[in-house]
Design an enzyme around this catalytic site. Sequence first.
Site, PDB file in Angstrom:
ATOM      1  N   GLU A  72      29.779  52.132  30.239  1.00 52.83           N
ATOM      2  CA  GLU A  72      29.549  51.447  31.512  1.00 52.83           C
ATOM      3  C   GLU A  72      30.810  50.724  31.986  1.00 52.83           C
ATOM      4  O   GLU A  72      30.829  49.493  32.088  1.00 52.83           O
ATOM      5  CB  GLU A  72      28.424  50.416  31.348  1.00 52.83           C
ATOM      6  CG  GLU A  72      27.121  50.962  30.786  1.00 52.83           C
ATOM      7  CD  GLU A  72      26.169  49.861  30.302  1.00 52.83           C
ATOM      8  OE1 GLU A  72      26.598  48.694  30.158  1.00 52.83           O
ATOM      9  OE2 GLU A  72      24.996  50.181  30.065  1.00 52.83           O
ATOM     10  N   PRO A  73      31.881  51.439  32.272  1.00 50.20           N
ATOM     11  CA  PRO A  73      33.103  50.751  32.700  1.00 50.20           C
ATOM     12  C   PRO A  73      32.968  50.231  34.130  1.00 50.20           C
ATOM     13  O   PRO A  73      32.353  50.870  34.977  1.00 50.20           O
ATOM     14  CB  PRO A  73      34.159  51.857  32.649  1.00 50.20           C
ATOM     15  CG  PRO A  73      33.388  53.108  32.937  1.00 50.20           C
ATOM     16  CD  PRO A  73      32.031  52.900  32.307  1.00 50.20           C
ATOM     17  N   GLY A  74      33.540  49.059  34.362  1.00 55.64           N
ATOM     18  CA  GLY A  74      33.580  48.506  35.714  1.00 55.64           C
ATOM     19  C   GLY A  74      35.022  48.199  36.080  1.00 55.64           C
ATOM     20  O   GLY A  74      35.723  48.975  36.722  1.00 55.64           O
ATOM     21  N   ARG A  75      35.477  47.040  35.576  1.00 55.73           N
ATOM     22  CA  ARG A  75      36.817  46.557  35.903  1.00 55.73           C
ATOM     23  C   ARG A  75      37.908  47.621  35.743  1.00 55.73           C
ATOM     24  O   ARG A  75      38.764  47.773  36.608  1.00 55.73           O
ATOM     25  CB  ARG A  75      37.146  45.373  34.985  1.00 55.73           C
ATOM     26  CG  ARG A  75      38.466  44.705  35.269  1.00 55.73           C
ATOM     27  CD  ARG A  75      38.835  43.709  34.167  1.00 55.73           C
ATOM     28  NE  ARG A  75      37.738  42.839  33.796  1.00 55.73           N
ATOM     29  CZ  ARG A  75      37.472  41.666  34.374  1.00 55.73           C
ATOM     30  NH1 ARG A  75      38.241  41.220  35.337  1.00 55.73           N
ATOM     31  NH2 ARG A  75      36.438  40.942  33.972  1.00 55.73           N
ATOM     32  N   ARG A 132      38.113  34.431  41.296  1.00 49.91           N
ATOM     33  CA  ARG A 132      38.523  34.563  39.888  1.00 49.91           C
ATOM     34  C   ARG A 132      39.538  33.501  39.435  1.00 49.91           C
ATOM     35  O   ARG A 132      39.392  32.953  38.343  1.00 49.91           O
ATOM     36  CB  ARG A 132      39.049  35.975  39.607  1.00 49.91           C
ATOM     37  CG  ARG A 132      37.984  37.065  39.822  1.00 49.91           C
ATOM     38  CD  ARG A 132      38.422  38.428  39.309  1.00 49.91           C
ATOM     39  NE  ARG A 132      38.511  38.437  37.869  1.00 49.91           N
ATOM     40  CZ  ARG A 132      39.615  38.356  37.170  1.00 49.91           C
ATOM     41  NH1 ARG A 132      40.780  38.343  37.769  1.00 49.91           N
ATOM     42  NH2 ARG A 132      39.580  38.315  35.857  1.00 49.91           N
ATOM     43  N   TYR A 155      37.858  31.396  36.508  1.00 50.24           N
ATOM     44  CA  TYR A 155      38.314  31.737  35.151  1.00 50.24           C
ATOM     45  C   TYR A 155      39.771  31.349  34.899  1.00 50.24           C
ATOM     46  O   TYR A 155      40.322  31.728  33.865  1.00 50.24           O
ATOM     47  CB  TYR A 155      38.238  33.258  34.918  1.00 50.24           C
ATOM     48  CG  TYR A 155      36.959  33.955  35.301  1.00 50.24           C
ATOM     49  CD1 TYR A 155      35.730  33.570  34.758  1.00 50.24           C
ATOM     50  CD2 TYR A 155      36.990  35.030  36.177  1.00 50.24           C
ATOM     51  CE1 TYR A 155      34.580  34.253  35.104  1.00 50.24           C
ATOM     52  CE2 TYR A 155      35.834  35.719  36.521  1.00 50.24           C
ATOM     53  CZ  TYR A 155      34.631  35.324  35.981  1.00 50.24           C
ATOM     54  OH  TYR A 155      33.495  36.005  36.316  1.00 50.24           O
ATOM     55  N   CYS A 161      38.535  23.318  51.369  1.00 52.11           N
ATOM     56  CA  CYS A 161      38.681  21.906  51.002  1.00 52.11           C
ATOM     57  C   CYS A 161      38.236  21.656  49.571  1.00 52.11           C
ATOM     58  O   CYS A 161      37.222  20.999  49.316  1.00 52.11           O
ATOM     59  CB  CYS A 161      37.888  21.050  51.975  1.00 52.11           C
ATOM     60  SG  CYS A 161      38.423  21.342  53.663  1.00 52.11           S
ATOM     61  N   GLU A 162      38.970  22.218  48.630  1.00 55.85           N
ATOM     62  CA  GLU A 162      38.754  21.998  47.196  1.00 55.85           C
ATOM     63  C   GLU A 162      40.135  22.135  46.560  1.00 55.85           C
ATOM     64  O   GLU A 162      40.840  23.096  46.846  1.00 55.85           O
ATOM     65  CB  GLU A 162      37.891  23.117  46.578  1.00 55.85           C
ATOM     66  CG  GLU A 162      36.514  23.238  47.126  1.00 55.85           C
ATOM     67  CD  GLU A 162      35.427  22.855  46.136  1.00 55.85           C
ATOM     68  OE1 GLU A 162      35.760  22.503  44.983  1.00 55.85           O
ATOM     69  OE2 GLU A 162      34.268  22.902  46.536  1.00 55.85           O
ATOM     70  N   TYR A 192      35.435  42.443  40.776  1.00 56.05           N
ATOM     71  CA  TYR A 192      34.959  41.058  40.775  1.00 56.05           C
ATOM     72  C   TYR A 192      35.687  40.237  41.840  1.00 56.05           C
ATOM     73  O   TYR A 192      36.026  39.074  41.622  1.00 56.05           O
ATOM     74  CB  TYR A 192      35.085  40.445  39.374  1.00 56.05           C
ATOM     75  CG  TYR A 192      34.386  41.290  38.328  1.00 56.05           C
ATOM     76  CD1 TYR A 192      32.993  41.346  38.297  1.00 56.05           C
ATOM     77  CD2 TYR A 192      35.098  42.089  37.428  1.00 56.05           C
ATOM     78  CE1 TYR A 192      32.338  42.151  37.363  1.00 56.05           C
ATOM     79  CE2 TYR A 192      34.449  42.890  36.498  1.00 56.05           C
ATOM     80  CZ  TYR A 192      33.073  42.912  36.482  1.00 56.05           C
ATOM     81  OH  TYR A 192      32.423  43.711  35.571  1.00 56.05           O
TER      82      TYR A 192
HETATM   83  C1  PLP Z   1      29.616  43.634  33.479  1.00 54.36           C
HETATM   84  C2  PLP Z   1      28.999  44.711  32.684  1.00 54.36           C
HETATM   85  C3  PLP Z   1      29.673  45.920  32.501  1.00 54.36           C
HETATM   86  C4  PLP Z   1      31.052  46.185  33.026  1.00 54.36           C
HETATM   87  O1  PLP Z   1      32.020  45.394  32.431  1.00 54.36           O
HETATM   88  P1  PLP Z   1      33.572  45.643  32.747  1.00 54.36           P
HETATM   89  O2  PLP Z   1      34.261  44.634  31.967  1.00 54.36           O
HETATM   90  O3  PLP Z   1      33.737  45.457  34.220  1.00 54.36           O
HETATM   91  O4  PLP Z   1      33.890  47.033  32.329  1.00 54.36           O
HETATM   92  C5  PLP Z   1      29.037  46.913  31.786  1.00 54.36           C
HETATM   93  N1  PLP Z   1      27.785  46.739  31.277  1.00 54.36           N
HETATM   94  C6  PLP Z   1      27.111  45.586  31.437  1.00 54.36           C
HETATM   95  C7  PLP Z   1      25.754  45.450  30.853  1.00 54.36           C
HETATM   96  C8  PLP Z   1      27.686  44.540  32.138  1.00 54.36           C
HETATM   97  O5  PLP Z   1      27.023  43.396  32.286  1.00 54.36           O
END
Ligand code: PLP
Length: 424
Positions: A277-280, A316, A320, A348-349, A377
Amino acid sequence: MDPFQYRALRGAPELAADGVALVAVAEAVGTPTYVYSSAALEARYRAFAAALAPSRARICYAIKANDNLAVIRSFGKLGAGADVVSEGELRAALKAGIAPEHIVFSGVGKTAREMAAALDADIGQFNVESAPELEALAVVAGTKGLRAKIALRINPDVDAGTHEKIATGRKQDKFGVAYDEAPALFRRAAELRSLDVVGVAMHIGSQLTRLDPFEAAFERAAQLVERLRAEGHAVSRLDLGGGLGIRYRDETPPALDAYGALIERLVRRLNIEITVEPGRYLVAPAGLLLTRVIYVKRNGEKNFAIVDAAMNDLIRPTLYGAYHRVVPVREAPADAPRETVDVVGPVCESGDVLALGRDLPRLAAGDLVAILDAGAYGANMASAYNGRPPAPEVLLKDGRFAVIRPRLSLEALLARDVLPDWLA
Ligand SMILES: *Cc1c(COP(=O)(O)O)cnc(C)c1O
């Protein structure tokens, strides 16, 4: 290589990607705006898929990294499924054309309504994160006369070595079922006729820059799969989550091949279907936030470049302490005078800081700058804080560009609120 490079498309070198100069985007769409490169999105997906090809892994893009329909669809056309964490994301995945059987539903707090929507859509897998969720899903599916395909998300109790707020696989984190309780829950799930238990899932955190936490967590998962099989369960799927990091500053994240090889070893050992499940990793470097300097303020020792993007557009750095490189859109000559500036927004922060203490070519009001690696993100964590419509989104492709999420007008922003009759 960065997808955005200085090119002399219209005279002096300017930042461009996919044959489009960012200055042209800024002129047409205004600033601030997110800009994504199709070439980069596609190249990153292809490279990721190639590294996982030997494992024949299913890639379910984690929509929460960037939920724009055009982004989801770009990956869908390359074969991606989707990992969703809400009914809203489920609908986005379906609308973007992702096949329901390739949708995984993750998240610790799925409501009965969300479960029902996902069952009606006939999604491929629910990643169940607790005993009460298991019982709730069994009831919702049973009422509909359906069987929900589930994987049990375990908490492997491994420290991903990432930022506190994005570590999800330690036992103090809210995610997943405690490792030692997983076998009992598996037995319980197998008794429930409305559940079809297909596998084990995990996701230990985001922006991992080392391979060893993955290795440790995968080992824990493998041992659990072996134990469950020994107890007679047919465990056919293993979902390894996302989390592969990118270089924002000077990190050296694991090479794709090394990550792929780790997964391939797991497949050989377990003979199991893998989901990731890649996102970033897929989207972050493919996008930037384009912004214009409103004022340069020089207060004694301190210099501030006050730009028209802010923490409501990109939270971000505030949330973070994240580092994003900042570069001028028009390439500065090598001998241009430089100075150290804080790049800040108008909100204004005091926390509304995009970049601290950067050595940049001396900026002036009206200059365009790009905040790099903002494809993940970014846009989807935006808000309208301080009465600011969040930055729109633009997708580049082969010398063209399209606005893929327009800027909300102030009228549309104000139209969200309704006066009760006693105040009208
Ligand atoms: C956020 C998330 C991802 C993706 O994470 P990345 O760091 O963006 O790759 C995959 N699976 C689950 C369950 C998540 O919550």
